[in-house]
Motif scaffolding. Sequence first.
Motif, mmCIF file in Angstrom:
data_model
loop_
_atom_site.group_PDB
_atom_site.id
_atom_site.type_symbol
_atom_site.label_atom_id
_atom_site.label_comp_id
_atom_site.label_asym_id
_atom_site.label_seq_id
_atom_site.Cartn_x
_atom_site.Cartn_y
_atom_site.Cartn_z
ATOM 1 N N PRO A 1 -22.944 -64.493 -45.914
ATOM 2 C CA PRO A 1 -21.720 -63.766 -45.237
ATOM 3 C C PRO A 1 -20.984 -63.251 -46.159
ATOM 4 C CG PRO A 1 -21.807 -66.259 -45.070
ATOM 5 C CD PRO A 1 -23.100 -65.714 -45.602
ATOM 6 N N LYS A 2 -20.302 -62.036 -46.066
ATOM 7 C CA LYS A 2 -19.252 -61.405 -46.926
ATOM 8 C C LYS A 2 -17.948 -62.073 -46.365
ATOM 9 C CE LYS A 2 -20.500 -57.092 -45.614
ATOM 10 N NZ LYS A 2 -20.490 -55.509 -45.511
ATOM 11 N N PRO A 3 -17.172 -61.821 -47.384
ATOM 12 C CA PRO A 3 -15.640 -62.241 -47.303
ATOM 13 C C PRO A 3 -14.994 -61.642 -46.177
ATOM 14 C CG PRO A 3 -15.688 -61.308 -49.421
ATOM 15 C CD PRO A 3 -17.116 -61.205 -48.864
ATOM 16 N N GLN A 4 -15.063 -60.604 -45.830
ATOM 17 C CA GLN A 4 -14.262 -59.810 -44.795
ATOM 18 C C GLN A 4 -15.324 -58.828 -44.124
ATOM 19 O OE1 GLN A 4 -13.789 -56.313 -44.780
ATOM 20 N NE2 GLN A 4 -12.281 -56.387 -43.012
ATOM 21 N N TYR A 5 -15.102 -58.952 -42.812
ATOM 22 C CA TYR A 5 -15.711 -57.767 -41.593
ATOM 23 C C TYR A 5 -14.657 -57.038 -40.976
ATOM 24 C CZ TYR A 5 -20.254 -59.962 -43.206
ATOM 25 O OH TYR A 5 -21.347 -60.374 -43.574
ATOM 26 N N ASP A 6 -15.107 -56.005 -40.290
ATOM 27 C CA ASP A 6 -14.273 -55.434 -39.286
ATOM 28 C C ASP A 6 -14.102 -56.068 -38.102
ATOM 29 O OD1 ASP A 6 -13.573 -53.470 -41.242
ATOM 30 O OD2 ASP A 6 -15.014 -52.186 -40.574
ATOM 31 N N VAL A 7 -15.357 -56.687 -37.489
ATOM 32 C CA VAL A 7 -15.618 -57.562 -36.544
ATOM 33 C C VAL A 7 -16.495 -58.573 -36.873
ATOM 34 C CG1 VAL A 7 -16.273 -57.412 -34.007
ATOM 35 C CG2 VAL A 7 -15.183 -55.478 -34.948
ATOM 36 N N VAL A 8 -16.148 -59.841 -36.128
ATOM 37 C CA VAL A 8 -17.099 -60.935 -36.253
ATOM 38 C C VAL A 8 -17.530 -61.154 -34.794
ATOM 39 C CG1 VAL A 8 -17.176 -63.358 -36.688
ATOM 40 C CG2 VAL A 8 -16.257 -62.004 -38.302
ATOM 41 N N ILE A 9 -18.579 -61.395 -34.456
ATOM 42 C CA ILE A 9 -19.073 -61.843 -33.159
ATOM 43 C C ILE A 9 -19.761 -63.300 -33.254
ATOM 44 C CG2 ILE A 9 -20.702 -61.529 -31.533
ATOM 45 C CD1 ILE A 9 -19.429 -58.946 -31.691
ATOM 46 N N VAL A 10 -18.986 -64.090 -32.571
ATOM 47 C CA VAL A 10 -19.484 -65.598 -32.537
ATOM 48 C C VAL A 10 -20.525 -65.685 -31.327
ATOM 49 C CG1 VAL A 10 -18.635 -67.844 -32.559
ATOM 50 C CG2 VAL A 10 -17.051 -66.365 -33.401
ATOM 51 N N ASN B 1 2.284 -64.317 -36.186
ATOM 52 C CA ASN B 1 2.429 -63.759 -34.906
ATOM 53 C C ASN B 1 1.203 -64.298 -33.837
ATOM 54 O OD1 ASN B 1 4.480 -62.232 -35.742
ATOM 55 N ND2 ASN B 1 3.099 -60.679 -36.392
ATOM 56 N N GLY B 2 0.353 -65.183 -34.337
ATOM 57 C CA GLY B 2 -0.783 -65.785 -33.410
ATOM 58 C C GLY B 2 -2.010 -64.819 -33.418
ATOM 59 N N HIS B 3 -1.779 -63.651 -34.261
ATOM 60 C CA HIS B 3 -3.034 -62.885 -34.217
ATOM 61 C C HIS B 3 -4.124 -63.137 -35.171
ATOM 62 C CE1 HIS B 3 -5.461 -59.013 -34.551
ATOM 63 N NE2 HIS B 3 -4.786 -58.244 -33.744
ATOM 64 N N VAL B 4 -5.450 -63.308 -34.693
ATOM 65 C CA VAL B 4 -6.437 -63.563 -35.327
ATOM 66 C C VAL B 4 -6.506 -62.913 -36.967
ATOM 67 C CG1 VAL B 4 -9.095 -63.431 -35.378
ATOM 68 C CG2 VAL B 4 -8.128 -64.423 -33.368
ATOM 69 N N THR B 5 -6.896 -63.545 -37.981
ATOM 70 C CA THR B 5 -6.985 -63.012 -39.215
ATOM 71 C C THR B 5 -8.326 -63.518 -39.762
ATOM 72 O OG1 THR B 5 -5.785 -64.859 -40.428
ATOM 73 C CG2 THR B 5 -4.690 -62.823 -39.628
ATOM 74 N N GLY B 6 -8.751 -64.346 -39.119
ATOM 75 C CA GLY B 6 -10.290 -65.103 -39.684
ATOM 76 C C GLY B 6 -10.784 -65.865 -39.084
ATOM 77 N N VAL B 7 -12.184 -66.290 -39.479
ATOM 78 C CA VAL B 7 -12.615 -67.583 -38.660
ATOM 79 C C VAL B 7 -13.118 -68.491 -40.037
ATOM 80 C CG1 VAL B 7 -13.551 -66.398 -36.703
ATOM 81 C CG2 VAL B 7 -14.952 -66.466 -38.740
ATOM 82 N N ASP B 8 -12.835 -69.747 -39.752
ATOM 83 C CA ASP B 8 -13.395 -70.849 -40.551
ATOM 84 C C ASP B 8 -15.016 -71.221 -40.350
ATOM 85 O OD1 ASP B 8 -11.493 -71.086 -42.610
ATOM 86 O OD2 ASP B 8 -10.442 -72.355 -41.163
ATOM 87 N N THR B 9 -16.052 -71.251 -41.104
ATOM 88 C CA THR B 9 -17.170 -71.262 -40.671
ATOM 89 C C THR B 9 -17.794 -72.547 -41.571
ATOM 90 O OG1 THR B 9 -18.606 -69.929 -42.163
ATOM 91 C CG2 THR B 9 -17.362 -68.849 -40.213
ATOM 92 N N SER B 10 -18.967 -72.963 -41.242
ATOM 93 C CA SER B 10 -19.656 -73.964 -42.136
ATOM 94 C C SER B 10 -20.139 -73.320 -43.470
ATOM 95 C CB SER B 10 -20.974 -74.545 -41.270
ATOM 96 O OG SER B 10 -21.818 -73.462 -40.771
ATOM 97 N N ARG C 1 -10.462 -58.946 -35.815
ATOM 98 C CA ARG C 1 -11.043 -58.864 -34.610
ATOM 99 C C ARG C 1 -12.476 -59.782 -34.264
ATOM 100 N NH1 ARG C 1 -11.716 -52.622 -33.735
ATOM 101 N NH2 ARG C 1 -11.753 -52.740 -35.996
ATOM 102 N N VAL C 2 -12.364 -60.640 -33.480
ATOM 103 C CA VAL C 2 -13.414 -61.668 -32.866
ATOM 104 C C VAL C 2 -13.741 -61.487 -31.576
ATOM 105 C CG1 VAL C 2 -14.075 -63.909 -32.886
ATOM 106 C CG2 VAL C 2 -12.473 -63.273 -34.941
ATOM 107 N N GLY C 3 -15.123 -61.436 -31.456
ATOM 108 C CA GLY C 3 -15.645 -61.508 -30.186
ATOM 109 C C GLY C 3 -16.493 -62.711 -29.734
ATOM 110 N N ILE C 4 -16.123 -63.620 -28.888
ATOM 111 C CA ILE C 4 -16.855 -64.873 -28.670
ATOM 112 C C ILE C 4 -17.841 -64.472 -27.483
ATOM 113 C CG2 ILE C 4 -16.868 -67.177 -27.526
ATOM 114 C CD1 ILE C 4 -14.104 -67.511 -28.801
ATOM 115 N N ALA C 5 -19.284 -64.831 -27.631
ATOM 116 C CA ALA C 5 -20.183 -64.644 -26.715
ATOM 117 C C ALA C 5 -20.964 -65.942 -26.936
ATOM 118 C CB ALA C 5 -21.157 -63.492 -26.994
ATOM 119 N N ALA C 6 -20.490 -67.031 -26.257
ATOM 120 C CA ALA C 6 -21.029 -68.405 -26.551
ATOM 121 C C ALA C 6 -21.604 -69.003 -25.265
ATOM 122 C CB ALA C 6 -20.139 -69.248 -27.274
#
Lengths: 416, 91
Positions: free
Chosen positions: A28-37, A215-224, A232-237
């Motif tokens: 994984p890179k440290p930064q992405y334009d969009v992360v899909i979960v 402001n409550g806006h998403v700035t990232g995700v913590d992962t294992s 921007r994050v999209g959840i498809a779980a």
Amino acid sequence: MRYSALALLRGALSGHRNWPPAWRSPEPKPQYDVVIVGGGGHGLASAYYLAKNHGITNVAVLERGWLGGGNTGRNTTVVRSNYLYPESARLYDFSLRLYEGLARELNFNVMLSQRGHLMLAHSRHDLESMSRWANTMAMHGIDAQLLTREQVGAMVPALDLSAGARYPVLGAFMQPRAGTARHDAVAWGYARGADHLGVDIIQNCAVTGFVTDANGHVTGVDTSRGRIRTARVGIAAAGHSSVLAKLAGFRLPVTSYALQAMVTEPLKPRLDTVVISPGTGAYVSQSDKGEMVIGASLDLFPSYAQRGSFGVLQGVVAATLAMFPSFSRLRLMRQWAGIVDVVHDSSPIIGPTPVPGLYINCGWGTGGFKAIPVGGWTLAHVLATGRNHELAEAFQLERFVTGRLIDEAAASGIAH
Amino acid sequence: MMQLSCPWCGLRDETEFACGGTTHLERPPLAATDADWGHYLFFRDNPKGVHLERWRHAWGCGQWFNVARDTVTHDVLAVYRMGDPPPRLGA
């Protein structure tokens, strides 16, 4: 590389020892334009269409397990668009049309087989509601046919139409363009297509939290595998949508249930269409390998266990044998369950969440596989543009507050 | 097959029961906002883990009762009557 007859021939000449992997396994890179979960069909299709339709290629798909190891690899592979309401008809038929061109689009054989889908009528009331349903579909420009008992018998000779049948068949309702597709191939095809366009597919990477700014806006995700920055994050779980929503601090109108399926040992061609009996809660098709693929209705209590209960298994086997007595000596080889995300109107949710920058694609319940192309297409659209796709406009989270539900409980096929 | 212990009839197979979903939901007042009402009707915790839920011995005595059950293992952690407070688990 592009798959073709020539590539196959070249592969054969070198003993099929030099095929490159279909997709990379990058760090994984440290930064992405969009992360899909979620690296199931919907997540992978979302990544593919982000790159293909919107030119956004700095995208990661994070998958806790392996690609298509959830519901994408656990469903009964049926694709169809026999839904009642205009919003659903448009949505699901768009999906079916994408399926019709998917093998060519992805250069990957998804083995789409438009063998037709028959819904059996066991009573006069079933016949009446099916004629309403078929006529509504025809008004929406979607293929639908009503079949007499004799036509059903000619099409499905294995079906018990005798006078002593436990569940008499009075007729059926058919969508000729419906059928099956190979579920694994759909996940792998989208994964390969997305990877070729630059998307990073990262398996064995569980999301453990969402990072937001003041402001409550998403700035990232913590992962294992560490923190990944993204706006921007999209959840498809699917069945785990509520678990991820809880990490992000909101609730969904979703309940997770186990949905069972099973296959018999393979046999010679016996059934060349999909047959569902909503009244008894069973449906059957025959896979290209010859196995009878049998799907059940929901285990009607909340569950995250990817196995079904024995009570429902008994019921679905009994119902299947009542329809097809000649299957009685087949042995079941495997039985399993997927965790499905059921909402009260059996329609999906594709759009923004209470957390700015966080979007979700969920609520497909028992019917997510058929919707993979359109689910990906519309989630990619809202992730790329910040606006709902026209097809997804009616399928927003807010409908559970406004009351504008789209109740597709009947079209979702099996009992809820 | 999962088994549940009906407070009146004892241990029976899951097929005798019907699950009524999350328990301890409180109906908001009639003056509630649309958002509060929508959340009451539709939005649930849907936990992966311990879930407090209502069951009815539908093909038995017909009585409702509460169950604390793990949604991953299906272990039944407590059975208690309607109106009883939620049990303290793992304390």
